[in-house]
Design a protein around this motif. Structure first.
Motif, short mmCIF file in Angstrom:
data_model
loop_
_atom_site.label_atom_id
_atom_site.label_comp_id
_atom_site.label_asym_id
_atom_site.label_seq_id
_atom_site.Cartn_x
_atom_site.Cartn_y
_atom_site.Cartn_z
N LEU A 138 10.56 139.59 92.15
CA LEU A 138 10.42 141.07 92.39
C LEU A 138 10.29 141.77 91.24
CD1 LEU A 138 12.76 143.13 94.66
CD2 LEU A 138 11.50 144.03 92.73
N GLY A 145 11.54 151.08 97.09
CA GLY A 145 12.31 150.06 97.44
C GLY A 145 12.56 149.51 98.76
N LYS A 146 12.72 150.76 99.57
CA LYS A 146 12.75 150.45 101.22
C LYS A 146 11.43 150.08 101.75
CE LYS A 146 16.23 154.22 101.79
NZ LYS A 146 16.39 155.57 102.29
N LEU A 155 9.18 148.19 100.05
CA LEU A 155 8.97 146.96 99.83
C LEU A 155 9.62 146.00 100.60
CD1 LEU A 155 7.85 145.11 97.66
CD2 LEU A 155 9.93 145.21 96.17
N ALA A 156 10.92 146.26 101.00
CA ALA A 156 11.85 145.55 101.96
C ALA A 156 11.04 145.37 103.15
CB ALA A 156 13.05 146.45 101.82
N ALA A 216 16.27 148.44 98.07
CA ALA A 216 15.58 146.89 98.38
C ALA A 216 16.52 146.21 99.05
CB ALA A 216 15.03 146.10 97.34
#
Length: 118
Positions: free
Chosen positions: A30, A76-77, A79-80, A111
């Motif tokens: 990451l 981040g959310k 990407l997750a 994430a």
């Protein structure tokens, strides 16, 4: 000894960290890139040199209003969510030579909340 600029110092730290961190298809790396305006993150398979999933501050809705740390958390959310679509659950975190603080930490925490393990 010459004084390093901020960018040179960051590049030196990133090279030092990259000697040890390596991403595979099962556990990609990451990578975080932070600019003055926004933040980007991607999951990289270093064996095949491919990006498996990515998220960027420009992908957020135009109606998004918030601080840069809140922006990083949203990235981040995102990407997750993209990682789940790609079937990725565990990653190796590469902070890119930045301090694990502020926006980088906000992205990592979001994430993790989104389901990535590292």
């Amino acid at each position: 000894m010459p004084v390093l600029t901020v960018r040179e110092a960051r590049a030196r730290r990133h090279r030092r960290v990259r000697r040890r961190i390596f991403g595979t298809a099962e556990r990609p790396r990451l990578v975080v890139f932070r600019s003055n305006r926004g933040i980007q993150a991607q999951l990289v398979d270093d064996v095949d040199a491919k990006t498996l999933a990515a998220a960027d501050h420009t992908q957020l809705k135009k109606t998004f209003k918030g601080t840069k740390s809140e922006q990083a958390a949203e990235v981040g959310k995102l990407l997750a969510a993209n990682a789940k679509k790609a079937g990725i659950e565990t990653v190796v975190f590469d902070r890119g030579g930045y301090l694990y603080h502020g926006r980088v930490k906000a992205l990592a925490d979001a994430a993790r909340e989104g389901g990535l393990e590292f």
